[in-house]
Scaffold this motif. Structure first.
Motif, PDB file in Angstrom:
ATOM      1  N   ILE A 168      11.319  -4.986  11.613  1.00  0.00           N
ATOM      2  CA  ILE A 168      10.790  -6.252  12.142  1.00  0.00           C
ATOM      3  C   ILE A 168       9.308  -6.360  11.824  1.00  0.00           C
ATOM      4  N   ASP A 169       8.564  -5.272  12.033  1.00  0.00           N
ATOM      5  CA  ASP A 169       7.129  -5.271  11.732  1.00  0.00           C
ATOM      6  C   ASP A 169       6.872  -5.612  10.273  1.00  0.00           C
ATOM      7  N   GLN A 170       7.699  -5.052   9.404  1.00  0.00           N
ATOM      8  CA  GLN A 170       7.542  -5.304   7.961  1.00  0.00           C
ATOM      9  C   GLN A 170       7.786  -6.775   7.655  1.00  0.00           C
ATOM     10  N   LEU A 171       8.795  -7.343   8.311  1.00  0.00           N
ATOM     11  CA  LEU A 171       9.119  -8.750   8.071  1.00  0.00           C
ATOM     12  C   LEU A 171       8.031  -9.662   8.633  1.00  0.00           C
ATOM     13  N   VAL A 172       7.448  -9.289   9.767  1.00  0.00           N
ATOM     14  CA  VAL A 172       6.371 -10.078  10.373  1.00  0.00           C
ATOM     15  C   VAL A 172       5.156 -10.118   9.462  1.00  0.00           C
ATOM     16  N   SER A 173       4.844  -8.978   8.823  1.00  0.00           N
ATOM     17  CA  SER A 173       3.652  -8.899   7.985  1.00  0.00           C
ATOM     18  C   SER A 173       3.871  -9.472   6.589  1.00  0.00           C
ATOM     19  N   ARG A 174       5.063  -9.936   6.307  1.00  0.00           N
ATOM     20  CA  ARG A 174       5.382 -10.485   4.984  1.00  0.00           C
ATOM     21  C   ARG A 174       4.549 -11.734   4.719  1.00  0.00           C
ATOM     22  N   ARG A 175       3.979 -11.829   3.535  1.00  0.00           N
ATOM     23  CA  ARG A 175       3.185 -12.997   3.155  1.00  0.00           C
ATOM     24  C   ARG A 175       4.083 -14.202   2.918  1.00  0.00           C
ATOM     25  N   LYS A 176       3.550 -15.380   3.190  1.00  0.00           N
ATOM     26  CA  LYS A 176       4.337 -16.604   3.052  1.00  0.00           C
ATOM     27  C   LYS A 176       4.783 -16.861   1.622  1.00  0.00           C
ATOM     28  N   ASP A 177       3.951 -16.442   0.664  1.00  0.00           N
ATOM     29  CA  ASP A 177       4.273 -16.729  -0.731  1.00  0.00           C
ATOM     30  C   ASP A 177       5.083 -15.618  -1.394  1.00  0.00           C
ATOM     31  N   ALA A 178       5.542 -14.640  -0.590  1.00  0.00           N
ATOM     32  CA  ALA A 178       6.327 -13.540  -1.148  1.00  0.00           C
ATOM     33  C   ALA A 178       7.727 -14.021  -1.524  1.00  0.00           C
ATOM     34  N   ALA A 179       8.364 -13.313  -2.440  1.00  0.00           N
ATOM     35  CA  ALA A 179       9.719 -13.650  -2.864  1.00  0.00           C
ATOM     36  C   ALA A 179      10.687 -13.457  -1.700  1.00  0.00           C
ATOM     37  N   PRO A 180      11.788 -14.230  -1.643  1.00  0.00           N
ATOM     38  CA  PRO A 180      12.778 -14.066  -0.566  1.00  0.00           C
ATOM     39  C   PRO A 180      13.316 -12.641  -0.540  1.00  0.00           C
ATOM     40  N   PRO A 181      13.483 -12.069   0.639  1.00  0.00           N
ATOM     41  CA  PRO A 181      13.998 -10.697   0.710  1.00  0.00           C
ATOM     42  C   PRO A 181      15.437 -10.621   0.207  1.00  0.00           C
ATOM     43  N   GLU A 182      15.799  -9.460  -0.309  1.00  0.00           N
ATOM     44  CA  GLU A 182      17.160  -9.267  -0.798  1.00  0.00           C
ATOM     45  C   GLU A 182      18.141  -9.063   0.345  1.00  0.00           C
ATOM     46  N   ASP A 183      17.664  -8.534   1.467  1.00  0.00           N
ATOM     47  CA  ASP A 183      18.532  -8.254   2.599  1.00  0.00           C
ATOM     48  C   ASP A 183      19.063  -9.555   3.212  1.00  0.00           C
ATOM     49  N   ARG A 184      20.372  -9.623   3.424  1.00  0.00           N
ATOM     50  CA  ARG A 184      21.019 -10.846   3.922  1.00  0.00           C
ATOM     51  C   ARG A 184      20.530 -11.205   5.327  1.00  0.00           C
ATOM     52  N   ILE A 185      20.396 -10.212   6.186  1.00  0.00           N
ATOM     53  CA  ILE A 185      19.977 -10.484   7.560  1.00  0.00           C
ATOM     54  C   ILE A 185      18.526 -10.970   7.587  1.00  0.00           C
ATOM     55  N   GLN A 186      17.668 -10.354   6.776  1.00  0.00           N
ATOM     56  CA  GLN A 186      16.276 -10.800   6.721  1.00  0.00           C
ATOM     57  C   GLN A 186      16.172 -12.236   6.217  1.00  0.00           C
ATOM     58  N   ARG A 187      17.015 -12.589   5.242  1.00  0.00           N
ATOM     59  CA  ARG A 187      17.011 -13.978   4.752  1.00  0.00           C
ATOM     60  C   ARG A 187      17.448 -14.930   5.866  1.00  0.00           C
ATOM     61  N   ALA A 188      18.454 -14.511   6.638  1.00  0.00           N
ATOM     62  CA  ALA A 188      18.923 -15.349   7.746  1.00  0.00           C
ATOM     63  C   ALA A 188      17.828 -15.531   8.789  1.00  0.00           C
ATOM     64  N   ILE A 189      17.095 -14.475   9.071  1.00  0.00           N
ATOM     65  CA  ILE A 189      16.010 -14.565  10.056  1.00  0.00           C
ATOM     66  C   ILE A 189      14.956 -15.558   9.603  1.00  0.00           C
ATOM     67  N   LEU A 190      14.573 -15.503   8.342  1.00  0.00           N
ATOM     68  CA  LEU A 190      13.566 -16.431   7.827  1.00  0.00           C
ATOM     69  C   LEU A 190      14.101 -17.861   7.823  1.00  0.00           C
ATOM     70  N   LYS A 191      15.386 -18.021   7.471  1.00  0.00           N
ATOM     71  CA  LYS A 191      15.991 -19.361   7.431  1.00  0.00           C
ATOM     72  C   LYS A 191      16.011 -19.990   8.818  1.00  0.00           C
ATOM     73  N   TYR A 192      16.555 -19.275   9.810  1.00  0.00           N
ATOM     74  CA  TYR A 192      16.692 -19.858  11.146  1.00  0.00           C
ATOM     75  C   TYR A 192      15.353 -19.887  11.876  1.00  0.00           C
ATOM     76  N   GLY A 193      14.474 -18.961  11.509  1.00  0.00           N
ATOM     77  CA  GLY A 193      13.133 -19.002  12.081  1.00  0.00           C
ATOM     78  C   GLY A 193      12.406 -20.274  11.711  1.00  0.00           C
ATOM     79  N   ALA A 194      12.562 -20.708  10.447  1.00  0.00           N
ATOM     80  CA  ALA A 194      11.933 -21.958  10.004  1.00  0.00           C
ATOM     81  C   ALA A 194      12.524 -23.153  10.737  1.00  0.00           C
ATOM     82  N   LEU A 195      13.829 -23.103  11.028  1.00  0.00           N
ATOM     83  CA  LEU A 195      14.484 -24.230  11.704  1.00  0.00           C
ATOM     84  C   LEU A 195      14.020 -24.374  13.152  1.00  0.00           C
ATOM     85  N   MET A 196      13.723 -23.264  13.818  1.00  0.00           N
ATOM     86  CA  MET A 196      13.369 -23.345  15.242  1.00  0.00           C
ATOM     87  C   MET A 196      11.864 -23.390  15.476  1.00  0.00           C
ATOM     88  N   GLN A 197      11.074 -23.449  14.415  1.00  0.00           N
ATOM     89  CA  GLN A 197       9.620 -23.596  14.556  1.00  0.00           C
ATOM     90  C   GLN A 197       9.299 -24.835  15.399  1.00  0.00           C
TER      91      GLN A 197
END
Length: 974
Positions: A400-429
């Motif tokens: 989680i810490d690694q994902l939090v520190s991820r830069r906005k312009d970084a490439a989408p993560p390969e991990d499926r769950i991490q991609r889901a977190i970023l996707k739904y996180g953007a929706l609930m902003q």
């Protein structure tokens, strides 16, 4: 047909925005729509407003649940019904009681879920709601026997399958559980989207009576209340005319006291303001604020009246504020004018110790059914979203810490769950997360608050509205801000300490005297302002030095240009440069010179936005005020703001202003508008700063004790003790016979309060103080142990911190005797002994004592040493210079030994971290340092401690600092 719709104000449940729900209804050609959020009417009036603008008949109500269990849906038939719904919600939410199985409400439809009650058991306004998936269960229920008791219940909770998944995530967050552990009872059904009318007609085609009954119920409901109409308490006395007469009488009496009876300009302005106040129906508002102020004066509470209300000479004459608007050239129209598009308000600051009592007075004075604290809502944001989603998806913390520190312009993560977190996180902003409380807003309405909102009751016990400031404004309710701050507590407590310690009375409201005092002027010129409200931070002290500030008007400007918006835009630096060279100022345009000459061509105050927009760009005062509010984040209509921006540039072109000049004027306005103060705000803060400065100048010991006892300020407690010692105070450890819970002062001796002793329990402190009050001072260790039943650990803490030094015994000897006596006891007695036992006398060997033993005890038990901290630094001082020598060393490389006070990390334009540091040197002087990214990375700060600092001495407008190139931590002596 749609009588059970929810938005995301069904916190952590719904996924549809309020405007979006209405837009969805428009797309489906819906004529009538009901909003029924779970136990809430938070966004009801936004919904009504959006519906009316879209040609939809709004219906209001609520979905009532106990936990996850749906009890019923309430629909208000009319405005009276809505008040019943709000009152019903409030009574249970405020008392934290479960809702009953059947509500006692009038003018309200109650719709029960299918299966909870039979139609024969229902009253006149009670119905049964049937979902599409429940239609098969109707066979055998014979709905035709009670055709007027059945309605279509189509819940609308989310938009589509993706938002259904988002809904499930929100439910997991709410339950603080893993997504995989959600049960069917925790989440909405899979069919709770927004179907078309045709889909519903087809689904319920076999039951046309049910469809017709649903339409009939919806048609029977209405919302008639008009928005944007005044709903505040109308009269303070018995009528508008009586209010006018009373306000005029009090204002004229105050005018004579503030200005004398022959001040024609002041008299004319008072008359002008009274006329506008009366025309705009603000007599009662002023009188209510005055009533609160007079209560505070009666209770000897210190207060500061600030905000745009300080632009009013009537407020000044009534002693609501201590800011003279004539002296500062403040114009009343900033507070109240016929063009103003939103209600103004007064901000009243009280001590944090007194604020709750003032709030309680307002509730009792104006009635609990007519008063509420203003609500607000916390939203899901940025990194917090990622952490919440990481938990519900079951990710380990490092991931989680690694994902939090991820830069906005970084490439989408390969991990499926991490991609889901970023996707739904953007929706609930920006989704509302939970109901909260506005920092100080209060509503006082003419009619019961329940007509407009439901209420809740947070831990402090004051009724709090579910609406926020924007909805209150839309309804037509003005807020009164009752705020708290520790700076006023510093002043109040200092005056009390001065009275007790010196027998002197201080009239802290003689601010004009303070403005003229040469000693106070010298104090601020030297930036000797540690502990003083708003002017003690390193950045502020540097600014005061750069401006050679020694007068009130300069401090008013400094209080505004220190704000981040001005500093980030470069205007603070420009202001300082022009302050030192006022004869060579390149004004952007000749007209700007007349508008901004006082501030050297730099926009410093919010009022400057209005002045420039009105006089330079030709916007009327109403438009200019909207622009000012929009730039300060207090206006929500983006479309309205865009139209004004377009008009600004169109007017500039029509007036012949060059395009590049207009763009630069706009940039300056926009760059600092979100952070700047109104001039009246800055002036109010400057008044309080001067009050603190006066106390620090003439009564430094009592003032610093007051700061320490209020645990408030920019710095840690140990540095306020440093200032106290620097002013001549003798600081002593806590003492059983002279100490108090808080730090106390007698003459120049200051005894540290027991509150600062870590691991010392409050019940132990209260017990020992109460026993001392009843039966006198403690005679020694044995007497103390006989009178106070304290366990060995607590007694050892008291001995080690020095609280029994009055016995004349060494700490180690005291510890030996105390623990010996405890071991002799089979158990600690439950009550004090009736007869004092004769103590056994021992001849103990002399215990060795190390030089820094007490200092280390104090660090462990208090958090810092009460003596000279530099005695602990393991450094031989070779090559060290001191802060007072820096003026002679500008441009040279130096070495200093510093005790770290605080750091301020900032990001550069490239996104790298740099920092500003604040240290104390061994002479007690303050040192400012600059740490650029490469140096900071190589030589990072650790928590506190001592450092050898190597770097170049720099100077800017009289402020000396060290640009660090090398920094090494210094250990502690053993």
């Amino acid at each position: 047909m749609y009588l059970n719709c929810k938005t995301y104000f069904s916190y952590r449940y719904g996924t549809i925005g309020t405007q979006e729900l209405v837009d969805m209804a428009v797309a489906r050609k819906v004529r009538s729509l009901a909003l029924t959020n779970i136990n809430s009417t938070a966004d009801a009036w936004d919904f009504v407003d959006f519906c009316r603008k879209s040609g939809i008949r709004p219906v209001l109500g609520a979905e009532i649940r106990n936990g996850n269990r749906l009890l019923y849906v309430l629909l208000a038939k009319n405005d009276e019904g809505l008040m019943q719904v709000n009152r019903f919600l409030s009574e249970h939410l405020m008392e934290k009681r479960d809702f009953p199985k059947r509500p006692d409400v009038q003018e309200v439809w109650t719709i029960y879920p299918f299966g909870s009650l039979g139609p024969e058991d229902l009253g006149n306004c009670e119905l049964i709601g049937v979902r599409r998936e429940e239609l098969s269960r109707l066979y055998g229920c014979h709905p035709e026997r009670h055709p007027d008791k059945w309605v279509v219940l189509q819940p609308v909770t989310y938009q589509d399958r993706t938002r259904y998944n988002l809904h499930r995530i929100l439910r997991a967050i709410d339950g603080n559980t893993l997504l995989s552990k959600l049960g069917s009872g925790d989440i909405a059904g899979e069919g709770e989207h927004f179907p078309t009318k045709l889909e519903l007609w087809n689904a319920f085609g076999e039951y046309p009576e049910m469809l017709q009954n649903t339409l009939r119920v919806m048609e029977s409901c209405s919302v008639d209340m008009e928005l944007h109409t005044d709903k505040n308490k109308k009269y303070f006395t018995s009528s508008k005319e009586d209010d006018r007469i009373l306000l005029e009488k009090l204002a004229m009496e105050g005018l004579a006291l503030r200005y004398g009876r022959d001040n024609t300009p002041a008299l004319e302005r008072v008359k002008k303001e009274l006329r506008i106040i009366n025309e705009l129906d603000f007599n009662a508002y002023f009188l209510i604020v005055l009533d609160v102020v007079r209560y505070a004066q009666h209770r000897e509470f210190f207060y500061v009246g600030r905000g745009s209300g300080a632009n009013s000479i009537v407020a000044y004459c009534l002693k609501i504020t201590d800011v003279d608007p004539i002296k500062l050239d403040l114009y009343f129209e900033r507070f109240l004018n016929p063009h103003r598009t939103s209600p103004p308000d007064f901000d009243m600051d009280f001590s944090w110790q007194d604020r709750d009592e003032v709030i309680d007075y307002i509730f009792k004075r104006y009635g609990r059914n007519h008063v509420a604290l203003l609500g607000m809502f916390s939203t899901f944001q940025g990194r917090a979203i990622i952490r919440e989603l990481g938990k519900v998806f079951g990710l380990p913390k490092p991931e989680i810490d690694q994902l939090v520190s991820r830069r906005k312009d970084a490439a989408p993560p390969e991990d499926r769950i991490q991609r889901a977190i970023l996707k739904y996180g953007a929706l609930m902003q920006d989704f509302p997360n939970y109901q909260s409380i506005h920092p100080g807003g209060m509503l006082i309405s003419e009619r019961p608050i329940f007509r407009y909102t439901a209420m809740e009751r947070p831990p402090k016990g004051f009724n709090t509205a579910q609406v926020d400031m924007f909805l209150a404004e839309k309804i037509g309710l003005f807020k009164l801000d009752i705020l708290s701050q520790r700076g006023l507590a510093h002043i109040k407590d200092a005056i009390g300490l001065i009275r007790d310690n010196r027998g002197e009375e201080v009239d802290i409201r003689q601010v004009e005297k303070f403005f003229r005092d040469p000693k106070v002027a010298d104090q601020i010129r030297r930036a000797d302002t540690i502990g003083c409200f708003y002017i003690e931070s390193p950045a502020m002290r540097q600014l005061l030095t750069k401006l050679k500030c020694d007068d009130y008007l300069t401090l008013v400007a400094a209080s505004s240009i220190i704000r981040p918006g001005v500093a980030q835009s470069g205007m603070m630096k420009q202001y300082i440069e022009r302050f030192h060279n006022p004869g060579n100022i390149p004004y952007l345009h000749p007209k700007m010179e007349g508008l901004l000459k006082e501030t050297y061509g730099v926009m410093v105050y919010q009022e400057d936005v209005i002045k420039v927009a009105h006089h330079f760009a030709g916007l009327d005062m109403g438009e200019a005020d909207i622009l000012r509010r929009a730039m300060s984040g207090k206006y929500r209509s983006h479309n309205r703001f865009k139209l004004i921006e377009e008009k600004f540039f169109a007017n500039c072109r029509a007036l012949g202003h060059p395009e590049h000049i207009s763009k630069e004027v706009w940039r300056q306005m926009e760059s600092f508008g979100g952070y700047s103060f109104s001039k009246a705000h800055s002036a109010s803060f400057a008044v309080e700063s001067y009050q603190s400065l006066y106390l620090k100048t003439y009564y430094p010991l009592e003032f610093m004790v007051a700061v320490i006892n209020n645990f408030g300020g920019f710095y840690g407690t140990q540095f306020y003790f440093h200032e106290l010692k620097k002013a001549g105070g003798k600081v002593l450890p806590p003492c059983l016979n002279t100490g108090q819970y808080l730090t106390s002062i007698a003459g120049d001796q200051v005894t540290v309060g027991f509150v600062h002793v870590q691991n010392l329990e409050r019940k132990t402190i209260d017990h020992l103080l109460a026993e001392r009050e009843r039966n006198g001072e403690y005679l020694g260790l044995v007497d103390f142990m006989n009178r106070i039943q304290v366990d060995a650990e607590q007694l050892n803490v008291l001995i080690r911190v020095g609280a029994l030094r009055f016995t004349g015994m060494d700490k180690k000897e005291l510890l030996w005797h105390a623990n010996f006596k405890h071991k002799r006891m089979e158990k600690v007695p439950t009550s004090a002994v009736m007869f004092e036992e004769e103590a056994l006398d021992f001849s103990l060997p002399r215990f060795p004592k190390k030089p820094l033993e007490d200092a280390y005890d104090e660090i462990e038990l208090i958090g810092f040493t009460l003596g000279d901290p530099f005695e602990l630094a393991d450094d031989d001082r070779t090559g060290v210079v001191y802060v007072h020598e820096l003026p002679k060393l500008v441009g040279r490389q130096v070495c200093l030994l510093g005790h770290l006070v605080t750091t301020k990390p900032v990001r550069t334009v490239r996104g790298d971290y740099m920092a500003f540091g604040t240290f104390l040197d061994e002479k007690g002087d303050w040192l400012d340092t600059v740490h650029f990214p490469l140096v900071l990375k190589k030589y990072p700060f650790h928590t506190g401690g001592f450092y050898r600092i190597y770097g170049k001495v720099t100077e800017e407008f009289g402020v000396y600092a060290v640009e660090v190139r090398d920094m090494r931590g210094v250990g502690l002596r053993k």
